[in-house]
Design a protein around this motif. Sequence first.
Motif, PDB file in Angstrom:
ATOM      1  N   ILE A 176       1.086  -0.976   0.006  1.00 40.86           N
ATOM      2  CA  ILE A 176      -0.014  -0.264  -0.215  1.00 40.86           C
ATOM      3  C   ILE A 176       0.994   1.398   0.078  1.00 40.86           C
ATOM      4  N   THR A 177       1.648   1.187   0.855  1.00 42.21           N
ATOM      5  CA  THR A 177       2.646   2.492   0.439  1.00 42.21           C
ATOM      6  C   THR A 177       3.957   2.243  -0.408  1.00 42.21           C
ATOM      7  N   SER A 178       3.940   1.342  -1.072  1.00 40.53           N
ATOM      8  CA  SER A 178       4.805   1.360  -2.383  1.00 40.53           C
ATOM      9  C   SER A 178       3.639   2.462  -3.247  1.00 40.53           C
ATOM     10  N   ARG A 179       2.293   1.928  -3.085  1.00 38.90           N
ATOM     11  CA  ARG A 179       1.968   2.557  -4.489  1.00 38.90           C
ATOM     12  C   ARG A 179       1.198   3.969  -4.119  1.00 38.90           C
ATOM     13  N   ASP A 213       7.090   7.651  10.351  1.00 37.47           N
ATOM     14  CA  ASP A 213       6.470   8.735   9.488  1.00 37.47           C
ATOM     15  C   ASP A 213       5.525   9.031   9.629  1.00 37.47           C
ATOM     16  N   GLY A 214       4.743   7.638  10.272  1.00 39.93           N
ATOM     17  CA  GLY A 214       3.174   7.284   9.917  1.00 39.93           C
ATOM     18  C   GLY A 214       2.499   6.351   9.000  1.00 39.93           C
ATOM     19  N   ALA A 223       1.696   8.590  19.201  1.00 43.65           N
ATOM     20  CA  ALA A 223       2.251   9.809  19.724  1.00 43.65           C
ATOM     21  C   ALA A 223       3.926   9.638  19.437  1.00 43.65           C
ATOM     22  N   ALA A 224       4.726   8.750  18.817  1.00 43.43           N
ATOM     23  CA  ALA A 224       5.796   8.453  17.598  1.00 43.43           C
ATOM     24  C   ALA A 224       5.879   8.948  16.550  1.00 43.43           C
ATOM     25  N   VAL A 225       4.434   9.086  15.840  1.00 50.80           N
ATOM     26  CA  VAL A 225       4.148  10.029  14.827  1.00 50.80           C
ATOM     27  C   VAL A 225       4.524  11.782  14.698  1.00 50.80           C
ATOM     28  N   ALA A 226       3.346  11.477  15.824  1.00 53.60           N
ATOM     29  CA  ALA A 226       3.206  13.095  16.417  1.00 53.60           C
ATOM     30  C   ALA A 226       4.963  13.651  16.999  1.00 53.60           C
ATOM     31  N   ASP A 227       5.723  13.256  17.175  1.00 56.98           N
ATOM     32  CA  ASP A 227       6.980  13.496  17.621  1.00 56.98           C
ATOM     33  C   ASP A 227       7.300  13.088  17.078  1.00 56.98           C
ATOM     34  N   GLY A 235       6.579  -2.071  10.150  1.00 57.93           N
ATOM     35  CA  GLY A 235       7.575  -1.623   9.076  1.00 57.93           C
ATOM     36  C   GLY A 235       7.234   0.266   9.828  1.00 57.93           C
ATOM     37  N   GLU A 236       7.353   0.816  10.297  1.00 60.89           N
ATOM     38  CA  GLU A 236       7.491   2.513  11.305  1.00 60.89           C
ATOM     39  C   GLU A 236       8.641   2.728  11.194  1.00 60.89           C
ATOM     40  N   LEU A 237       9.705   1.462  11.980  1.00 64.74           N
ATOM     41  CA  LEU A 237      10.736   1.636  12.257  1.00 64.74           C
ATOM     42  C   LEU A 237      11.709   0.637  11.424  1.00 64.74           C
TER      43      LEU A 237
END
Length: 266
Positions: free
Chosen positions: A122-125, A181-182, A173-177, A216-218
């Motif tokens: 999904i993120t690749s598309r 990336d999210g 919270a990690a996205v907000a900080d 994935g986020e990491l």
Amino acid sequence: MTGEPTVQEVADWWATAVSRVEPDVIELRGRPIQEVIADTSFVGVIWLLLRGQSPTPAQERLLEAAMVASVDHGPHAPSIAVARMAATCGIGLNNAMATGVNLLGDSHGGAGEQCLEMLTAITSRQADGEPLESAAASVVDQWRARSKYLPGFGHRFHRVDPRRAPLLERVSAAVADGVVDGGFLRAANAVEAILAGGRPRPVPINIDGCTAVVYGELGFAPPLARGLFVLSRSVGILAHAWEEAGQGRRNKGPIPPSVTPTFLPL
């Protein structure tokens, strides 16, 4: 290689950037073990060995949360049940653990890897310019054509996985900080919204999906999602095998001796 191998050729055969071990020297990714022992947690060492560098404190906390969440799901889990049975069969604790770990395949233990593959698609598309909702719908359709089970969503015991909220809240919270990336979180939420459409009850993301989002986020590759799950679940397997070994039972089977399996004549 021609003729007799030289010492250097043999040494190069096992060349590695993971560790250096020589007389009186142990280094992990170039860091002396004395330093690692002094300032690095176990989860930090996992990151160091897999990624070649130390995580930031925020990355480490997020990885640790995902691994803590996956440690155990009781004897309902085949890997736990079989490890407990193995522990009563006169083998060592390591064999009991290996028995449990060896059950972590595509159907039991592989959903996190599969979910991360789906979210990555999904993120690749999206990276190619496709809107999120369209990318998610296309990838979900592709996965549905392969299997009636969508990895990382729904749970046979939990209407809403109790591990969902604390993990996804940490990711948010990690996205907000600015730690992550999210993109994977947004992809997972899009899939969850698709699955909720036209249903009286939603199909919420489960532990495999939540950890797939975290990994994935990491920046971990999908195969490592399964590897990290195996490391995490090994803790529960060890605890259950050790508990069972202390109960003195011999040759524990999958059902009590008082229960006779149903006979189905041909």
